[in-house]
Design a protein around this motif. Sequence first.
Motif, PDB file in Angstrom:
ATOM      1  N   PRO A   1       0.830  -1.263  -0.089  1.00 43.83           N
ATOM      2  CA  PRO A   1      -0.020  -0.198  -0.021  1.00 43.83           C
ATOM      3  C   PRO A   1       0.786   1.312  -0.085  1.00 43.83           C
ATOM      4  CG  PRO A   1      -0.059  -1.032   2.337  1.00 43.83           C
ATOM      5  CD  PRO A   1       0.759  -1.951   1.257  1.00 43.83           C
ATOM      6  N   THR A   2       0.213   2.246  -0.320  1.00 42.95           N
ATOM      7  CA  THR A   2       0.921   3.806  -0.197  1.00 42.95           C
ATOM      8  C   THR A   2       1.565   4.110   0.891  1.00 42.95           C
ATOM      9  OG1 THR A   2      -1.052   4.649  -0.117  1.00 42.95           O
ATOM     10  CG2 THR A   2      -0.454   4.374  -2.371  1.00 42.95           C
ATOM     11  N   PHE A   3       0.916   3.553   1.940  1.00 43.47           N
ATOM     12  CA  PHE A   3       1.533   4.179   3.425  1.00 43.47           C
ATOM     13  C   PHE A   3       2.559   3.081   3.984  1.00 43.47           C
ATOM     14  CE2 PHE A   3      -2.420   1.451   3.659  1.00 43.47           C
ATOM     15  CZ  PHE A   3      -2.035   0.567   4.268  1.00 43.47           C
ATOM     16  N   ALA A   4       2.991   1.981   3.219  1.00 43.68           N
ATOM     17  CA  ALA A   4       3.831   0.905   3.504  1.00 43.68           C
ATOM     18  C   ALA A   4       5.089   1.266   4.355  1.00 43.68           C
ATOM     19  CB  ALA A   4       4.282   0.310   2.328  1.00 43.68           C
ATOM     20  N   ASP A   5       5.664   2.664   4.089  1.00 47.22           N
ATOM     21  CA  ASP A   5       6.679   3.157   4.899  1.00 47.22           C
ATOM     22  C   ASP A   5       6.289   3.661   6.295  1.00 47.22           C
ATOM     23  OD1 ASP A   5       5.906   5.222   3.797  1.00 47.22           O
ATOM     24  OD2 ASP A   5       7.588   6.320   3.124  1.00 47.22           O
ATOM     25  N   LYS A   6       5.150   3.836   6.270  1.00 48.53           N
ATOM     26  CA  LYS A   6       4.804   4.331   7.577  1.00 48.53           C
ATOM     27  C   LYS A   6       4.379   3.188   8.724  1.00 48.53           C
ATOM     28  CE  LYS A   6       4.405   8.418   5.818  1.00 48.53           C
ATOM     29  NZ  LYS A   6       4.718   8.210   4.529  1.00 48.53           N
ATOM     30  N   ILE A   7       4.785   2.143   8.504  1.00 50.97           N
ATOM     31  CA  ILE A   7       4.282   0.897   9.342  1.00 50.97           C
ATOM     32  C   ILE A   7       5.614   0.366   9.611  1.00 50.97           C
ATOM     33  CG2 ILE A   7       2.973  -1.081   9.695  1.00 50.97           C
ATOM     34  CD1 ILE A   7       1.175   1.353   9.209  1.00 50.97           C
ATOM     35  N   PRO A   8       6.006   0.210  10.774  1.00 53.75           N
ATOM     36  CA  PRO A   8       7.309  -0.304  11.328  1.00 53.75           C
ATOM     37  C   PRO A   8       7.204  -1.883  10.832  1.00 53.75           C
ATOM     38  CG  PRO A   8       6.266   0.653  13.288  1.00 53.75           C
ATOM     39  CD  PRO A   8       5.600   0.619  12.047  1.00 53.75           C
ATOM     40  N   ALA A   9       8.572  -2.414  10.508  1.00 53.72           N
ATOM     41  CA  ALA A   9       8.599  -3.702  10.134  1.00 53.72           C
ATOM     42  C   ALA A   9       8.191  -4.623  11.055  1.00 53.72           C
ATOM     43  CB  ALA A   9      10.243  -4.051   9.763  1.00 53.72           C
ATOM     44  N   MET A  10       8.219  -4.629  12.177  1.00 51.91           N
ATOM     45  CA  MET A  10       7.636  -5.536  13.363  1.00 51.91           C
ATOM     46  C   MET A  10       6.245  -5.591  13.093  1.00 51.91           C
ATOM     47  SD  MET A  10       8.078  -3.754  16.649  1.00 51.91           S
ATOM     48  CE  MET A  10       9.582  -3.040  16.618  1.00 51.91           C
ATOM     49  N   TYR A  11       5.416  -4.713  12.576  1.00 50.02           N
ATOM     50  CA  TYR A  11       3.974  -4.713  12.220  1.00 50.02           C
ATOM     51  C   TYR A  11       3.563  -5.002  11.137  1.00 50.02           C
ATOM     52  CZ  TYR A  11       4.551  -2.256  16.926  1.00 50.02           C
ATOM     53  OH  TYR A  11       4.833  -1.871  18.104  1.00 50.02           O
ATOM     54  N   LYS A  12       4.165  -5.533  10.106  1.00 48.85           N
ATOM     55  CA  LYS A  12       3.717  -6.028   8.897  1.00 48.85           C
ATOM     56  C   LYS A  12       4.601  -7.142   8.283  1.00 48.85           C
ATOM     57  CE  LYS A  12       6.935  -2.758   6.764  1.00 48.85           C
ATOM     58  NZ  LYS A  12       7.051  -1.323   5.927  1.00 48.85           N
ATOM     59  N   ASP A  13       4.185  -7.903   7.290  1.00 47.41           N
ATOM     60  CA  ASP A  13       4.836  -8.908   6.620  1.00 47.41           C
ATOM     61  C   ASP A  13       5.922  -8.343   5.828  1.00 47.41           C
ATOM     62  OD1 ASP A  13       4.887 -11.915   5.839  1.00 47.41           O
ATOM     63  OD2 ASP A  13       4.167 -10.967   3.875  1.00 47.41           O
ATOM     64  N   SER A  14       7.077  -9.075   5.598  1.00 38.01           N
ATOM     65  CA  SER A  14       8.093  -8.589   4.736  1.00 38.01           C
ATOM     66  C   SER A  14       7.741  -8.879   3.319  1.00 38.01           C
ATOM     67  CB  SER A  14       9.250  -9.581   5.128  1.00 38.01           C
ATOM     68  OG  SER A  14       9.010 -10.940   4.939  1.00 38.01           O
ATOM     69  N   GLN A  15       6.678  -9.570   3.072  1.00 35.36           N
ATOM     70  CA  GLN A  15       6.371  -9.652   1.512  1.00 35.36           C
ATOM     71  C   GLN A  15       5.113  -9.164   1.211  1.00 35.36           C
ATOM     72  OE1 GLN A  15       6.753 -13.936   0.010  1.00 35.36           O
ATOM     73  NE2 GLN A  15       7.972 -14.232   1.672  1.00 35.36           N
ATOM     74  N   ASP A  16       4.599  -8.332   1.996  1.00 35.06           N
ATOM     75  CA  ASP A  16       3.295  -7.271   1.785  1.00 35.06           C
ATOM     76  C   ASP A  16       2.213  -8.300   1.831  1.00 35.06           C
ATOM     77  OD1 ASP A  16       4.965  -4.921   1.738  1.00 35.06           O
ATOM     78  OD2 ASP A  16       5.727  -5.732  -0.379  1.00 35.06           O
ATOM     79  N   ARG A  17       2.018  -9.339   2.597  1.00 37.47           N
ATOM     80  CA  ARG A  17       0.855 -10.011   2.275  1.00 37.47           C
ATOM     81  C   ARG A  17      -0.180  -9.653   3.690  1.00 37.47           C
ATOM     82  NH1 ARG A  17       4.225 -15.456   2.425  1.00 37.47           N
ATOM     83  NH2 ARG A  17       5.250 -14.450   3.909  1.00 37.47           N
ATOM     84  N   TRP A  18       0.342  -8.750   4.643  1.00 35.50           N
ATOM     85  CA  TRP A  18      -0.621  -8.327   5.466  1.00 35.50           C
ATOM     86  C   TRP A  18       0.274  -7.282   6.260  1.00 35.50           C
ATOM     87  CZ3 TRP A  18       1.273  -8.291  10.631  1.00 35.50           C
ATOM     88  CH2 TRP A  18       2.417  -9.099  11.064  1.00 35.50           C
ATOM     89  N   TYR A  19      -0.790  -6.220   6.745  1.00 34.14           N
ATOM     90  CA  TYR A  19      -0.128  -5.221   7.585  1.00 34.14           C
ATOM     91  C   TYR A  19      -1.060  -5.136   8.806  1.00 34.14           C
ATOM     92  CZ  TYR A  19       2.876  -3.237   3.868  1.00 34.14           C
ATOM     93  OH  TYR A  19       3.901  -2.975   3.064  1.00 34.14           O
ATOM     94  N   GLY A  20      -0.262  -4.515   9.881  1.00 35.77           N
ATOM     95  CA  GLY A  20      -0.937  -4.471  11.146  1.00 35.77           C
ATOM     96  C   GLY A  20      -1.655  -3.091  11.215  1.00 35.77           C
ATOM     97  N   GLU A  21      -2.760  -3.117  11.494  1.00 36.48           N
ATOM     98  CA  GLU A  21      -3.598  -1.525  11.382  1.00 36.48           C
ATOM     99  C   GLU A  21      -3.427  -1.093  12.681  1.00 36.48           C
ATOM    100  OE1 GLU A  21      -8.194   0.098  11.309  1.00 36.48           O
ATOM    101  OE2 GLU A  21      -7.944  -1.962  11.091  1.00 36.48           O
ATOM    102  N   MET A  22      -3.589  -2.011  13.979  1.00 37.79           N
ATOM    103  CA  MET A  22      -3.656  -1.221  15.143  1.00 37.79           C
ATOM    104  C   MET A  22      -2.905  -2.472  16.105  1.00 37.79           C
ATOM    105  SD  MET A  22      -7.600  -2.011  16.460  1.00 37.79           S
ATOM    106  CE  MET A  22      -8.319  -3.397  16.595  1.00 37.79           C
ATOM    107  N   LEU A  23      -2.753  -1.732  17.466  1.00 36.38           N
ATOM    108  CA  LEU A  23      -2.056  -2.626  18.550  1.00 36.38           C
ATOM    109  C   LEU A  23      -3.192  -2.966  19.570  1.00 36.38           C
ATOM    110  CD1 LEU A  23       1.262  -0.797  19.220  1.00 36.38           C
ATOM    111  CD2 LEU A  23       0.921  -2.534  17.371  1.00 36.38           C
TER     112      LEU A  23
END
Length: 354
Positions: free
Chosen positions: A116-138
């Motif tokens: 997604p366009t916001f990919a660089d705003k999400i820390p690596a620990m909160y997303k999949d390294s292959q962009d298959r999922w992103y954490g929305e909230m904690l």
Amino acid sequence: MGSKMKKILACCCGIALMASLAGCGGAKDKAGNAPAQEKKLVIYTARENPVTELVIPKFKQKYPDYDVQVMTMGAQQILERVRAEKNNPQADFWWGGTQAALMTAAKEGLLEAYKPTFADKIPAMYKDSQDRWYGEMLLPEVIMYNDKALKKEDLPKDWDDLLDPKYKGQIIIRGVLPSGTMRTIYSAMIYRQDPNNPQKGYDWLAKLDANTKEYATDPATLYIKLTREEGKLSLWNLQDVLLQREKHGRPLNFALPASGVPILVDGVGIIKGAKHSEAAKKFYEFLFDEQLQIELAHKTYQIPTRTDISKDKMPDWYKGLNLKPLNIDWLVLAEKEKEWMQYWDQNIKGKGAK
């Protein structure tokens, strides 16, 4: 060959060509490329109604031509359903999945890669390294209690205090296996004892089971039973505790165990083979919009994963939150959760109280 026969053959060839072209067009439709296909969006969500009732109307307002269908179920139930529908996906977007569930889904090839366009705003620990999922909230996992039934001085100070016999019959737990939240909490308790020797964690959970009065079938039942003081304590996520307290006026509050809390990454993903992938991408981008995330923090008590949102824009409850995370290897938790929870269900559940 007579002219009449030639005309007949030409007509047949024309019909065959038209059928072939129509078949090609149909294939595009099935792949989700036709505009009519993209005007629909099917979402599987584990989000509570206050969240979906805030977000979905806003999305429909921005995209009025879209037919949005939302099916609500537990996070673990979503994984099982997406897995069962792998060869013929019935949904497009998975909204609200635990980190462990999404890791499992990605490993099984159930999620589509999308950056997604916001990919660089999400820390690596909160997303999949292959962009298959992103954490929305904690989602911090906390001790939930009825603050009319229990005074602060009588609360457990840490997780181990829940095993004290004085709390026997006062604890009500949401049914564990269908709930991503509970599976995460219970797996974290096993990991906390010793990730290399789960028996220590099983022993701990057996003692908790001995103090547990019952297992509620769903979150709504859990809230009602605690409100009626059929039980006084539970384990749950911070967001839902605040929602029930502030939005529904229930006498529910939370305590932060001294040793730290499991901080669950609750995420989203596009389902592999989604029939309406473009619609799913639009919802993806819409959901992580900065202004919407700020509004969700104020109105539904979400803690966003985006690092670019100014703390000044966040609500007071967030500014005063002092969270101490438990040290957990989430890759280990994702790998072991199914095994650990099956053992708990078959060998521990309901046996400690006898």
